[in-house]
Design a protein around this motif. Structure first.
Motif, PDB file in Angstrom:
ATOM      1  N   ILE A 275       0.841  -1.200   0.000  1.00  0.00           N
ATOM      2  CA  ILE A 275       0.000   0.000   0.000  1.00  0.00           C
ATOM      3  C   ILE A 275       0.873   1.246   0.000  1.00  0.00           C
ATOM      4  CG2 ILE A 275      -1.614   1.371   1.369  1.00  0.00           C
ATOM      5  CD1 ILE A 275      -2.816  -1.297   2.364  1.00  0.00           C
ATOM      6  N   ALA A 276       1.916   1.241   0.847  1.00  0.00           N
ATOM      7  CA  ALA A 276       2.814   2.389   0.927  1.00  0.00           C
ATOM      8  C   ALA A 276       3.463   2.685  -0.427  1.00  0.00           C
ATOM      9  CB  ALA A 276       3.882   2.143   1.988  1.00  0.00           C
ATOM     10  N   LYS A 277       3.877   1.637  -1.120  1.00  0.00           N
ATOM     11  CA  LYS A 277       4.481   1.822  -2.449  1.00  0.00           C
ATOM     12  C   LYS A 277       3.453   2.352  -3.443  1.00  0.00           C
ATOM     13  CE  LYS A 277       7.871  -1.912  -1.858  1.00  0.00           C
ATOM     14  NZ  LYS A 277       8.273  -3.281  -2.313  1.00  0.00           N
ATOM     15  N   ASP A 278       2.269   1.754  -3.440  1.00  0.00           N
ATOM     16  CA  ASP A 278       1.232   2.158  -4.391  1.00  0.00           C
ATOM     17  C   ASP A 278       0.773   3.596  -4.184  1.00  0.00           C
ATOM     18  OD1 ASP A 278       1.345  -0.396  -5.433  1.00  0.00           O
ATOM     19  OD2 ASP A 278      -0.464  -1.110  -4.411  1.00  0.00           O
ATOM     20  N   GLN A 279       0.720   4.021  -2.918  1.00  0.00           N
ATOM     21  CA  GLN A 279       0.191   5.346  -2.603  1.00  0.00           C
ATOM     22  C   GLN A 279       1.277   6.419  -2.486  1.00  0.00           C
ATOM     23  OE1 GLN A 279      -3.135   5.844  -2.506  1.00  0.00           O
ATOM     24  NE2 GLN A 279      -3.359   3.670  -3.004  1.00  0.00           N
ATOM     25  N   GLY A 280       2.521   6.032  -2.653  1.00  0.00           N
ATOM     26  CA  GLY A 280       3.614   7.003  -2.586  1.00  0.00           C
ATOM     27  C   GLY A 280       3.895   7.515  -1.195  1.00  0.00           C
ATOM     28  N   VAL A 281       3.623   6.696  -0.192  1.00  0.00           N
ATOM     29  CA  VAL A 281       3.836   7.096   1.205  1.00  0.00           C
ATOM     30  C   VAL A 281       5.319   7.356   1.455  1.00  0.00           C
ATOM     31  CG1 VAL A 281       3.724   6.279   3.604  1.00  0.00           C
ATOM     32  CG2 VAL A 281       1.797   5.890   2.048  1.00  0.00           C
ATOM     33  N   THR A 282       5.627   8.456   2.110  1.00  0.00           N
ATOM     34  CA  THR A 282       7.020   8.841   2.387  1.00  0.00           C
ATOM     35  C   THR A 282       7.445   8.601   3.827  1.00  0.00           C
ATOM     36  OG1 THR A 282       6.463  11.123   3.043  1.00  0.00           O
ATOM     37  CG2 THR A 282       6.796  10.699   0.687  1.00  0.00           C
ATOM     38  N   THR A 283       6.458   8.333   4.705  1.00  0.00           N
ATOM     39  CA  THR A 283       6.732   8.312   6.139  1.00  0.00           C
ATOM     40  C   THR A 283       5.901   7.245   6.835  1.00  0.00           C
ATOM     41  OG1 THR A 283       7.101  10.715   6.055  1.00  0.00           O
ATOM     42  CG2 THR A 283       6.790   9.732   8.238  1.00  0.00           C
ATOM     43  N   ILE A 284       6.537   6.517   7.742  1.00  0.00           N
ATOM     44  CA  ILE A 284       5.812   5.639   8.658  1.00  0.00           C
ATOM     45  C   ILE A 284       5.777   6.335  10.011  1.00  0.00           C
ATOM     46  CG2 ILE A 284       5.712   3.382   9.767  1.00  0.00           C
ATOM     47  CD1 ILE A 284       5.393   3.199   6.747  1.00  0.00           C
ATOM     48  N   PHE A 285       4.576   6.541  10.540  1.00  0.00           N
ATOM     49  CA  PHE A 285       4.443   7.266  11.800  1.00  0.00           C
ATOM     50  C   PHE A 285       4.575   6.338  13.006  1.00  0.00           C
ATOM     51  CE2 PHE A 285       2.170  10.382   9.064  1.00  0.00           C
ATOM     52  CZ  PHE A 285       2.969  11.484   9.353  1.00  0.00           C
ATOM     53  N   THR A 286       5.353   6.762  13.983  1.00  0.00           N
ATOM     54  CA  THR A 286       5.529   6.047  15.242  1.00  0.00           C
ATOM     55  C   THR A 286       4.870   6.827  16.368  1.00  0.00           C
ATOM     56  OG1 THR A 286       7.637   7.142  15.752  1.00  0.00           O
ATOM     57  CG2 THR A 286       7.737   5.127  14.423  1.00  0.00           C
ATOM     58  N   GLU A 287       4.878   6.241  17.579  1.00  0.00           N
ATOM     59  CA  GLU A 287       4.296   6.879  18.757  1.00  0.00           C
ATOM     60  C   GLU A 287       5.259   6.766  19.932  1.00  0.00           C
ATOM     61  OE1 GLU A 287       0.539   5.124  19.661  1.00  0.00           O
ATOM     62  OE2 GLU A 287      -0.116   5.124  17.566  1.00  0.00           O
ATOM     63  N   ALA A 288       5.143   7.702  20.859  1.00  0.00           N
ATOM     64  CA  ALA A 288       6.032   7.716  22.018  1.00  0.00           C
ATOM     65  C   ALA A 288       5.808   6.521  22.935  1.00  0.00           C
ATOM     66  CB  ALA A 288       5.850   9.019  22.802  1.00  0.00           C
ATOM     67  N   LEU A 289       4.572   6.024  23.021  1.00  0.00           N
ATOM     68  CA  LEU A 289       4.251   4.968  23.979  1.00  0.00           C
ATOM     69  C   LEU A 289       4.294   3.567  23.374  1.00  0.00           C
ATOM     70  CD1 LEU A 289       1.283   6.643  25.920  1.00  0.00           C
ATOM     71  CD2 LEU A 289       3.711   6.588  26.520  1.00  0.00           C
ATOM     72  N   ILE A 290       4.669   3.461  22.110  1.00  0.00           N
ATOM     73  CA  ILE A 290       4.739   2.164  21.441  1.00  0.00           C
ATOM     74  C   ILE A 290       6.168   1.934  20.952  1.00  0.00           C
ATOM     75  CG2 ILE A 290       3.960   0.824  19.447  1.00  0.00           C
ATOM     76  CD1 ILE A 290       1.288   2.135  19.622  1.00  0.00           C
ATOM     77  N   ASP A 291       6.672   0.755  21.178  1.00  0.00           N
ATOM     78  CA  ASP A 291       8.004   0.402  20.687  1.00  0.00           C
ATOM     79  C   ASP A 291       8.052   0.629  19.177  1.00  0.00           C
ATOM     80  OD1 ASP A 291      10.378  -0.791  19.880  1.00  0.00           O
ATOM     81  OD2 ASP A 291      10.182  -2.493  21.251  1.00  0.00           O
ATOM     82  N   PRO A 292       8.960   1.467  18.684  1.00  0.00           N
ATOM     83  CA  PRO A 292       8.986   1.794  17.253  1.00  0.00           C
ATOM     84  C   PRO A 292       9.677   0.761  16.372  1.00  0.00           C
ATOM     85  CG  PRO A 292      10.731   2.967  18.376  1.00  0.00           C
ATOM     86  CD  PRO A 292       9.977   2.215  19.450  1.00  0.00           C
ATOM     87  N   LYS A 293      10.095  -0.357  16.946  1.00  0.00           N
ATOM     88  CA  LYS A 293      10.908  -1.322  16.204  1.00  0.00           C
ATOM     89  C   LYS A 293      10.230  -1.803  14.929  1.00  0.00           C
ATOM     90  CE  LYS A 293      13.401  -5.699  16.687  1.00  0.00           C
ATOM     91  NZ  LYS A 293      13.758  -6.811  17.623  1.00  0.00           N
ATOM     92  N   VAL A 294       8.963  -2.205  15.009  1.00  0.00           N
ATOM     93  CA  VAL A 294       8.262  -2.727  13.833  1.00  0.00           C
ATOM     94  C   VAL A 294       8.116  -1.632  12.779  1.00  0.00           C
ATOM     95  CG1 VAL A 294       6.107  -3.694  12.971  1.00  0.00           C
ATOM     96  CG2 VAL A 294       7.039  -4.489  15.151  1.00  0.00           C
ATOM     97  N   ALA A 295       7.697  -0.450  13.217  1.00  0.00           N
ATOM     98  CA  ALA A 295       7.525   0.660  12.280  1.00  0.00           C
ATOM     99  C   ALA A 295       8.855   1.045  11.635  1.00  0.00           C
ATOM    100  CB  ALA A 295       6.914   1.866  12.993  1.00  0.00           C
ATOM    101  N   GLN A 296       9.914   1.067  12.428  1.00  0.00           N
ATOM    102  CA  GLN A 296      11.230   1.430  11.904  1.00  0.00           C
ATOM    103  C   GLN A 296      11.733   0.396  10.901  1.00  0.00           C
ATOM    104  OE1 GLN A 296      13.137   4.425  12.789  1.00  0.00           O
ATOM    105  NE2 GLN A 296      13.941   3.682  10.835  1.00  0.00           N
ATOM    106  N   THR A 297      11.515  -0.880  11.216  1.00  0.00           N
ATOM    107  CA  THR A 297      11.931  -1.945  10.300  1.00  0.00           C
ATOM    108  C   THR A 297      11.183  -1.846   8.978  1.00  0.00           C
ATOM    109  OG1 THR A 297      12.461  -3.431  12.144  1.00  0.00           O
ATOM    110  CG2 THR A 297      12.076  -4.444   9.994  1.00  0.00           C
ATOM    111  N   LEU A 298       9.873  -1.583   9.062  1.00  0.00           N
ATOM    112  CA  LEU A 298       9.069  -1.436   7.854  1.00  0.00           C
ATOM    113  C   LEU A 298       9.562  -0.260   7.026  1.00  0.00           C
ATOM    114  CD1 LEU A 298       6.636  -2.266   6.135  1.00  0.00           C
ATOM    115  CD2 LEU A 298       5.199  -0.833   7.617  1.00  0.00           C
TER     116      LEU A 298
END
Length: 340
Positions: A275-298
């Motif tokens: 979806i990110a590729k198809d929609q031209g997404v430039t950023t994965i958003f993280t949160e302060a209270l959630i471990d960002p590991k999965v989002a960062q890896t993606l």
């Protein structure tokens, strides 16, 4: 000895008088209950409602949040001491169905004034829409192994564990991420505090009106600044931003579901990547209270950036209140989505 007896008698009379006056001053009145410093004691279930109570109550209230600062509110557990304290609160502000521990404590302790903001919030039922997905439907898709297509922008998460107190809730609770819904909640809280404390009713209603106008203006700003977004999809750590997406006309894609502790399946991560590729997404958003590991890896796998989009479920920075964080969110969103 006679002189001493008179002094003792005088002291006893003074003490009795003081006790009587104290008893009179602490007795409940039709003007509403108050704490020892003369303010109304208000308990709010989590930060956005604490913000409303403090802004509307001003100097006339002492507000305590049942969810500690920096804590995640979804799976809140209350100590026996906190549950007992609810009984003596003048008012409790909460969102019915969101935190079952709070629901149960309110039912058990029956505080004098209970303010449920859900009628003003106009919660949206979780279903198959893009921004308010049904967890059951998404879990079914994970098991069926459907492939990633454009149609899957209508489903924000799948394959999650269903743990946490709030999962009996059939609606998306995150209304506060739409400033216009927050404005409506402000009006309701103002009216209810006015009923609880008639002596200061005019102040509560005036403060609520001012806050309603401020939040409505913030909502207008959100809409105006996202109206020209070149990218119409944004990827978040969990599906908390449905109401914000509705307000802006954007589409949210959540790595995790309404429960931030749920874990995405490998199939779901692959789907989000496509979806990110198809929609031209430039950023994965993280949160302060959630471990960002999965989002960062993606993000790393896709070769794109990460940034913070705060769901404001808790106050993580004491120097920034709800309005300040929402303004930061607007800036982060417009930057990531190339809004001119």
């Amino acid at each position: 000895m006679i002189f001493m007896s008179k002094r003792i008698l005088a002291a006893a009379c003074a003490a009795a008088t003081a006790l009587a006056l104290s008893a009179c001053s602490s007795a409940p009145s039709s003007e509403g209950n108050a704490s020892k410093d003369g303010t109304l004691t208000v308990m709010a279930s989590f930060y956005p409602l604490q913000y409303l109570a403090e802004k509307i109550g001003g100097e006339h209230v002492t507000v305590t949040s049942l969810t500690p600062a920096g804590a995640e509110p979804h799976d809140l557990e209350l100590s026996p001491k906190t549950v007992d304290a609810l009984a003596s609160a003048d008012a409790v502000v909460y969102l019915a169905g969101f935190q079952s521990a709070v629901d149960e404590a309110i039912e058990q302790q029956a505080p004098k004034t209970v303010i449920d903001v859900s009628p003003a919030a106009e919660l949206v039922e979780a279903n198959s829409s893009a921004n308010h997905p049904s967890e059951d439907e998404d879990a079914d898709e994970a098991q069926s192994g459907e492939s990633a297509t454009e149609e899957h922008t209508d489903h924000d998460h799948e394959g999650h564990d269903h743990e946490g107190h709030h999962h009996d809730m059939s609606a998306d609770p995150h209304f506060w991420l739409d400033p216009v819904r927050m404005a409506s909640a402000a009006t309701l809280v103002g009216d209810k505090l006015a009923e609880a404390d008639p002596a200061n009713a005019d102040t509560y209603k005036a403060n609520a009106k001012a806050l309603n106008e401020e939040l409505s203006a913030l909502g207008d700003d959100l809409v105006a600044k996202t109206a020209t977004c070149q990218i119409k999809t944004f990827v978040t750590a969990h599906t908390a931003f449905g109401y914000l997406a509705d307000r802006t006309g954007l589409t949210q894609v959540g790595i995790s579901g309404l429960d931030p502790d749920s874990s995405p399946s490998p199939a779901r991560l692959a789907e989000i990547g496509q979806i990110a590729k198809d929609q031209g997404v430039t950023t994965i958003f993280t949160e302060a209270l959630i471990d960002p590991k999965v989002a960062q890896t993606l993000a790393d796998d896709l070769g794109i950036s990460t940034a913070v989009l705060d769901p404001i479920e808790s106050q993580t920075d004491s120097s920034k209140d709800y309005a300040a964080v929402m303004k930061d969110n607007i800036t982060a969103l417009t930057t990531a989505n190339n809004c001119q």
